[in-house]
Design an enzyme around this catalytic site. Structure first.
Site, PDB file in Angstrom:
ATOM      1  N   ASP A  45       1.025  -1.487  -0.136  1.00 39.04           N
ATOM      2  CA  ASP A  45      -0.245   0.609   0.775  1.00 39.04           C
ATOM      3  C   ASP A  45       1.255   1.112  -0.336  1.00 39.04           C
ATOM      4  O   ASP A  45       1.833   1.368   0.462  1.00 39.04           O
ATOM      5  CB  ASP A  45      -0.620   0.129   1.341  1.00 39.04           C
ATOM      6  CG  ASP A  45      -2.115  -0.446   1.244  1.00 39.04           C
ATOM      7  OD1 ASP A  45      -2.369  -1.704   0.006  1.00 39.04           O
ATOM      8  OD2 ASP A  45      -2.846  -0.951   2.353  1.00 39.04           O
ATOM      9  N   LYS A  67      -4.020   3.193  -2.331  1.00 37.50           N
ATOM     10  CA  LYS A  67      -5.580   3.827  -1.914  1.00 37.50           C
ATOM     11  C   LYS A  67      -5.261   5.014  -1.828  1.00 37.50           C
ATOM     12  O   LYS A  67      -4.856   5.649  -0.260  1.00 37.50           O
ATOM     13  CB  LYS A  67      -6.498   3.821  -1.848  1.00 37.50           C
ATOM     14  CG  LYS A  67      -6.882   1.697  -2.799  1.00 37.50           C
ATOM     15  CD  LYS A  67      -7.854   1.372  -1.695  1.00 37.50           C
ATOM     16  CE  LYS A  67      -8.308   0.514  -1.418  1.00 37.50           C
ATOM     17  NZ  LYS A  67      -7.218  -0.441  -1.011  1.00 37.50           N
ATOM     18  N   GLY A  98       0.429  -0.775   5.711  1.00 40.37           N
ATOM     19  CA  GLY A  98       0.269   0.305   6.640  1.00 40.37           C
ATOM     20  C   GLY A  98       0.287  -0.137   8.023  1.00 40.37           C
ATOM     21  O   GLY A  98      -1.297  -0.300   8.430  1.00 40.37           O
ATOM     22  N   GLY A  99       0.013  -0.041   9.378  1.00 36.47           N
ATOM     23  CA  GLY A  99      -0.148  -0.197  10.701  1.00 36.47           C
ATOM     24  C   GLY A  99      -0.336  -1.110  10.766  1.00 36.47           C
ATOM     25  O   GLY A  99       0.386  -2.641  10.441  1.00 36.47           O
ATOM     26  N   ILE A 103      -7.179  -3.341  11.528  1.00 37.61           N
ATOM     27  CA  ILE A 103      -7.754  -2.073  11.815  1.00 37.61           C
ATOM     28  C   ILE A 103      -8.077  -1.063  10.421  1.00 37.61           C
ATOM     29  O   ILE A 103      -6.770  -0.049  10.252  1.00 37.61           O
ATOM     30  CB  ILE A 103      -6.956  -1.120  12.986  1.00 37.61           C
ATOM     31  CG1 ILE A 103      -6.680  -1.795  14.244  1.00 37.61           C
ATOM     32  CG2 ILE A 103      -7.509   0.349  13.482  1.00 37.61           C
ATOM     33  CD1 ILE A 103      -5.904  -1.877  15.396  1.00 37.61           C
ATOM     34  N   THR A 128      -0.184  -0.299  15.504  1.00 32.99           N
ATOM     35  CA  THR A 128      -1.660  -0.036  14.882  1.00 32.99           C
ATOM     36  C   THR A 128      -0.801   1.728  14.655  1.00 32.99           C
ATOM     37  O   THR A 128      -0.095   2.218  15.530  1.00 32.99           O
ATOM     38  CB  THR A 128      -2.939  -0.107  15.503  1.00 32.99           C
ATOM     39  OG1 THR A 128      -3.543   0.642  14.740  1.00 32.99           O
ATOM     40  CG2 THR A 128      -2.742   0.079  16.348  1.00 32.99           C
ATOM     41  N   MET A 180      -6.974   9.057   8.642  1.00 31.52           N
ATOM     42  CA  MET A 180      -7.244   9.011   7.416  1.00 31.52           C
ATOM     43  C   MET A 180      -8.414  10.842   7.462  1.00 31.52           C
ATOM     44  O   MET A 180      -9.815  10.834   6.832  1.00 31.52           O
ATOM     45  CB  MET A 180      -8.191   8.168   6.527  1.00 31.52           C
ATOM     46  CG  MET A 180      -7.099   7.488   6.413  1.00 31.52           C
ATOM     47  SD  MET A 180      -8.212   5.579   5.573  1.00 31.52           S
ATOM     48  CE  MET A 180      -9.070   5.292   7.070  1.00 31.52           C
ATOM     49  N   GLY A 209       4.116   9.768  11.372  1.00 35.01           N
ATOM     50  CA  GLY A 209       4.275   9.241  12.280  1.00 35.01           C
ATOM     51  C   GLY A 209       5.993   8.384  12.452  1.00 35.01           C
ATOM     52  O   GLY A 209       5.453   7.942  11.514  1.00 35.01           O
TER      53      GLY A 209
END
Length: 263
Positions: A45, A67, A98-99, A103, A128, A180, A209
Protein backbone atom coordinates in the site's frame (compact mmCIF):
# COMPACT_ATOMS: atom_id res chain seq x y z
CA UNK A 1 -17.87 -15.54 6.20
CA UNK A 2 -15.86 -18.23 7.93
CA UNK A 3 -12.88 -19.83 6.29
CA UNK A 4 -13.55 -23.52 5.58
CA UNK A 5 -10.18 -25.26 5.71
CA UNK A 6 -11.66 -28.19 3.74
CA UNK A 7 -11.90 -25.85 0.74
CA UNK A 8 -8.21 -24.95 0.77
CA UNK A 9 -6.31 -26.23 -2.26
CA UNK A 10 -2.95 -27.79 -1.27
CA UNK A 11 -1.36 -26.99 -4.63
CA UNK A 12 -2.00 -23.26 -4.14
CA UNK A 13 0.41 -20.78 -2.68
CA UNK A 14 -0.39 -18.86 0.47
CA UNK A 15 -1.18 -15.23 1.24
CA UNK A 16 0.27 -13.53 4.32
CA UNK A 17 -1.59 -10.44 5.45
CA UNK A 18 1.20 -8.47 7.12
CA UNK A 19 1.09 -5.27 9.14
CA UNK A 20 3.93 -2.90 8.24
CA UNK A 21 3.51 -0.68 11.29
CA UNK A 22 3.34 3.12 11.22
CA UNK A 23 6.53 3.65 9.20
CA UNK A 24 9.65 3.10 11.28
CA UNK A 25 11.06 -0.20 9.92
CA UNK A 26 12.40 -1.13 13.34
CA UNK A 27 8.80 -1.55 14.53
CA UNK A 28 8.26 -4.52 12.20
CA UNK A 29 7.76 -7.87 13.86
CA UNK A 30 10.39 -10.57 13.34
CA UNK A 31 7.76 -12.65 11.56
CA UNK A 32 7.04 -9.79 9.15
CA UNK A 33 10.72 -9.34 8.28
CA UNK A 34 11.17 -13.06 7.66
CA UNK A 35 8.17 -13.19 5.32
CA UNK A 36 9.30 -10.09 3.39
CA UNK A 37 12.62 -11.78 2.76
CA UNK A 38 11.04 -15.05 1.64
CA UNK A 39 8.06 -13.90 -0.41
CA UNK A 40 7.68 -14.45 -4.14
CA UNK A 41 5.42 -11.42 -4.50
CA UNK A 42 4.64 -8.32 -2.43
CA UNK A 43 1.39 -6.39 -2.86
CA UNK A 44 1.85 -3.18 -0.89
CA UNK A 45 0.00 0.00 0.00
CA UNK A 46 0.80 3.68 -0.25
CA UNK A 47 1.34 3.93 3.52
CA UNK A 48 4.20 1.41 3.52
CA UNK A 49 7.50 3.28 4.01
CA UNK A 50 10.66 2.89 1.94
CA UNK A 51 12.46 1.63 5.03
CA UNK A 52 10.04 -1.26 5.36
CA UNK A 53 10.30 -2.10 1.65
CA UNK A 54 14.07 -2.32 2.03
CA UNK A 55 13.53 -5.69 3.74
CA UNK A 56 11.85 -7.16 0.65
CA UNK A 57 13.84 -9.80 -1.22
CA UNK A 58 15.36 -8.36 -4.43
CA UNK A 59 13.92 -11.32 -6.35
CA UNK A 60 10.34 -10.70 -5.22
CA UNK A 61 7.76 -9.24 -7.59
CA UNK A 62 6.60 -5.87 -6.25
CA UNK A 63 3.07 -4.75 -7.01
CA UNK A 64 1.89 -1.32 -5.86
CA UNK A 65 -1.79 -1.26 -4.93
CA UNK A 66 -1.93 2.07 -3.11
CA UNK A 67 -5.15 3.91 -2.43
CA UNK A 68 -5.20 7.61 -1.60
CA UNK A 69 -8.09 10.01 -1.35
CA UNK A 70 -9.82 10.06 -4.77
CA UNK A 71 -6.85 8.19 -6.27
CA UNK A 72 -6.93 4.40 -6.40
CA UNK A 73 -4.26 2.50 -8.34
CA UNK A 74 -6.39 -0.64 -8.06
CA UNK A 75 -9.94 -0.94 -6.82
CA UNK A 76 -10.44 -3.14 -3.78
CA UNK A 77 -12.14 -5.83 -5.86
CA UNK A 78 -9.14 -5.90 -8.21
CA UNK A 79 -6.76 -6.32 -5.27
CA UNK A 80 -8.82 -9.22 -3.93
CA UNK A 81 -8.76 -10.92 -7.33
CA UNK A 82 -5.03 -10.31 -7.73
CA UNK A 83 -4.22 -12.00 -4.42
CA UNK A 84 -6.19 -15.08 -5.46
CA UNK A 85 -4.46 -15.14 -8.86
CA UNK A 86 -0.96 -14.92 -7.42
CA UNK A 87 -1.62 -17.63 -4.87
CA UNK A 88 -3.09 -19.94 -7.50
CA UNK A 89 0.17 -19.55 -9.41
CA UNK A 90 1.80 -21.26 -6.43
CA UNK A 91 3.41 -18.11 -5.04
CA UNK A 92 4.03 -17.10 -1.46
CA UNK A 93 2.38 -13.68 -1.38
CA UNK A 94 2.73 -10.94 1.22
CA UNK A 95 -0.13 -8.45 1.30
CA UNK A 96 1.64 -5.58 3.06
CA UNK A 97 -0.42 -2.90 4.76
CA UNK A 98 0.54 0.14 6.81
CA UNK A 99 -0.19 -0.12 10.51
CA UNK A 100 -2.22 -3.18 11.47
CA UNK A 101 -4.15 -4.96 8.69
CA UNK A 102 -7.26 -5.44 10.82
CA UNK A 103 -7.68 -1.78 11.82
CA UNK A 104 -9.14 0.31 8.97
CA UNK A 105 -7.10 -1.77 6.52
CA UNK A 106 -9.89 -3.76 4.81
CA UNK A 107 -7.86 -6.86 5.56
CA UNK A 108 -10.93 -8.77 6.62
CA UNK A 109 -12.53 -8.20 3.21
CA UNK A 110 -9.47 -9.53 1.43
CA UNK A 111 -9.37 -12.63 3.60
CA UNK A 112 -13.04 -13.34 2.94
CA UNK A 113 -12.28 -13.49 -0.79
CA UNK A 114 -9.28 -15.77 -0.18
CA UNK A 115 -11.33 -18.09 2.02
CA UNK A 116 -14.13 -18.30 -0.54
CA UNK A 117 -11.55 -19.10 -3.24
CA UNK A 118 -9.84 -21.86 -1.28
CA UNK A 119 -6.60 -19.94 -0.78
CA UNK A 120 -4.76 -20.46 2.50
CA UNK A 121 -3.78 -17.35 4.44
CA UNK A 122 -2.13 -16.14 7.61
CA UNK A 123 -2.40 -12.82 9.48
CA UNK A 124 0.71 -11.16 10.90
CA UNK A 125 -0.36 -8.22 13.09
CA UNK A 126 1.53 -4.95 13.07
CA UNK A 127 1.87 -1.93 15.34
CA UNK A 128 -1.26 0.04 14.57
CA UNK A 129 -0.91 3.68 13.54
CA UNK A 130 -2.80 4.83 16.62
CA UNK A 131 -0.35 3.19 19.00
CA UNK A 132 2.83 3.83 17.02
CA UNK A 133 2.17 7.44 16.05
CA UNK A 134 0.90 8.47 19.47
CA UNK A 135 3.95 6.87 21.11
CA UNK A 136 6.37 8.74 18.84
CA UNK A 137 4.42 11.97 19.41
CA UNK A 138 4.65 11.56 23.19
CA UNK A 139 0.87 11.40 23.63
CA UNK A 140 -0.42 8.50 25.77
CA UNK A 141 -3.79 7.30 24.52
CA UNK A 142 -4.94 6.62 28.07
CA UNK A 143 -3.83 8.22 31.31
CA UNK A 144 -5.27 7.96 34.80
CA UNK A 145 -5.70 11.73 35.09
CA UNK A 146 -7.01 12.42 31.58
CA UNK A 147 -8.59 9.49 29.72
CA UNK A 148 -9.93 6.12 30.80
CA UNK A 149 -10.81 4.91 27.30
CA UNK A 150 -9.83 5.40 23.68
CA UNK A 151 -12.01 5.47 20.57
CA UNK A 152 -10.72 4.75 17.04
CA UNK A 153 -12.70 6.17 14.11
CA UNK A 154 -12.14 6.84 10.42
CA UNK A 155 -12.53 10.41 9.21
CA UNK A 156 -13.34 9.84 5.54
CA UNK A 157 -15.84 12.35 4.22
CA UNK A 158 -19.10 11.20 2.65
CA UNK A 159 -20.88 13.71 0.43
CA UNK A 160 -18.81 16.51 1.98
CA UNK A 161 -19.62 15.57 5.57
CA UNK A 162 -17.98 13.28 8.10
CA UNK A 163 -20.61 10.64 8.91
CA UNK A 164 -19.63 9.94 12.52
CA UNK A 165 -21.41 9.20 15.80
CA UNK A 166 -20.79 12.67 17.21
CA UNK A 167 -22.34 12.12 20.69
CA UNK A 168 -19.90 9.24 21.28
CA UNK A 169 -16.95 11.41 20.24
CA UNK A 170 -17.60 14.22 22.73
CA UNK A 171 -17.77 12.17 25.92
CA UNK A 172 -15.52 13.27 28.76
CA UNK A 173 -12.40 11.41 29.90
CA UNK A 174 -11.66 9.71 26.62
CA UNK A 175 -9.22 10.01 23.74
CA UNK A 176 -10.43 10.03 20.14
CA UNK A 177 -8.05 8.86 17.41
CA UNK A 178 -9.09 9.66 13.86
CA UNK A 179 -7.59 7.81 10.92
CA UNK A 180 -7.64 9.45 7.49
CA UNK A 181 -9.20 12.62 8.85
CA UNK A 182 -7.02 15.38 7.39
CA UNK A 183 -9.37 16.35 4.57
CA UNK A 184 -12.38 16.46 6.86
CA UNK A 185 -10.65 18.14 9.80
CA UNK A 186 -12.52 21.48 9.66
CA UNK A 187 -15.86 19.65 9.57
CA UNK A 188 -14.84 17.27 12.34
CA UNK A 189 -13.81 20.14 14.63
CA UNK A 190 -16.99 22.06 13.84
CA UNK A 191 -19.25 19.09 14.48
CA UNK A 192 -17.59 18.16 17.76
CA UNK A 193 -18.06 21.68 19.10
CA UNK A 194 -21.66 21.73 17.82
CA UNK A 195 -22.33 18.52 19.73
CA UNK A 196 -21.02 19.82 23.03
CA UNK A 197 -17.24 19.52 23.06
CA UNK A 198 -15.29 22.46 24.42
CA UNK A 199 -13.72 24.64 21.69
CA UNK A 200 -10.57 24.53 23.85
CA UNK A 201 -10.34 20.73 23.80
CA UNK A 202 -6.72 19.89 22.84
CA UNK A 203 -6.04 18.23 19.50
CA UNK A 204 -2.89 17.03 17.76
CA UNK A 205 -2.37 16.22 14.10
CA UNK A 206 0.70 14.12 13.32
CA UNK A 207 2.16 13.79 9.83
CA UNK A 208 4.56 10.95 8.95
CA UNK A 209 4.37 9.51 12.44
CA UNK A 210 7.45 7.54 13.59
CA UNK A 211 9.52 8.67 10.58
CA UNK A 212 12.37 11.22 10.59
CA UNK A 213 10.02 13.61 8.75
CA UNK A 214 7.43 13.49 11.53
CA UNK A 215 5.59 16.75 12.23
CA UNK A 216 3.31 17.36 15.20
CA UNK A 217 0.87 20.28 15.22
CA UNK A 218 -0.88 21.04 18.51
CA UNK A 219 -3.96 23.19 18.92
CA UNK A 220 -7.61 23.16 19.95
CA UNK A 221 -10.85 22.33 18.21
CA UNK A 222 -11.32 26.08 17.70
CA UNK A 223 -8.04 26.78 15.93
CA UNK A 224 -6.64 23.50 14.61
CA UNK A 225 -8.04 23.74 11.06
CA UNK A 226 -6.25 27.05 10.60
CA UNK A 227 -3.01 25.78 12.10
CA UNK A 228 -2.92 22.71 9.87
CA UNK A 229 -3.56 24.85 6.79
CA UNK A 230 -0.81 27.28 7.82
CA UNK A 231 1.77 24.52 8.31
CA UNK A 232 0.66 22.77 5.14
CA UNK A 233 0.37 19.25 6.53
CA UNK A 234 -0.15 16.49 3.99
CA UNK A 235 -1.38 12.94 4.23
CA UNK A 236 -0.66 10.56 5.88
CA UNK A 237 -1.76 12.16 9.13
CA UNK A 238 -3.29 10.88 12.33
CA UNK A 239 -5.48 13.05 14.55
CA UNK A 240 -5.58 12.69 18.34
CA UNK A 241 -8.22 14.57 20.35
CA UNK A 242 -8.42 14.77 24.14
CA UNK A 243 -6.80 16.05 27.31
CA UNK A 244 -3.89 13.62 26.84
CA UNK A 245 -2.60 15.91 24.09
CA UNK A 246 -1.46 18.29 26.83
CA UNK A 247 1.26 15.77 27.72
CA UNK A 248 2.99 16.13 24.35
CA UNK A 249 5.26 18.99 25.40
CA UNK A 250 6.52 17.02 28.40
CA UNK A 251 6.80 13.60 26.76
CA UNK A 252 7.93 14.40 23.20
CA UNK A 253 10.94 12.08 23.33
CA UNK A 254 11.20 11.53 19.57
CA UNK A 255 11.48 15.23 18.76
CA UNK A 256 14.17 15.57 21.41
CA UNK A 257 16.03 12.60 19.94
CA UNK A 258 15.91 14.08 16.45
CA UNK A 259 17.21 17.42 17.77
CA UNK A 260 20.07 15.71 19.59
CA UNK A 261 21.09 13.75 16.48
CA UNK A 262 20.94 16.89 14.33
CA UNK A 263 23.16 18.73 16.78
Amino acid sequence: MKADVKNFKPDCGRVYLVGAGPGDPELLTLRAVRLLQQADAIVYDYLVSDGVLAFVSPTAERIYAGKRRNEHTLRQEQINTLLVKLAREGKQVVRLKGGDPFIFGRGGEELQTLAASGVAFEVVPGVTAASGVSSYAGIPLTHRDHAQCCLFVTGHLKDGTADLDWPSLVRLNQTVVIYMGLGGLPEICRQMVAHGASPELPIAVVQDGSLPTQKVVIGTLANMAGRVAQVGLKSPCLTIIGEVVKLHKELAWFEQTKSAVAA
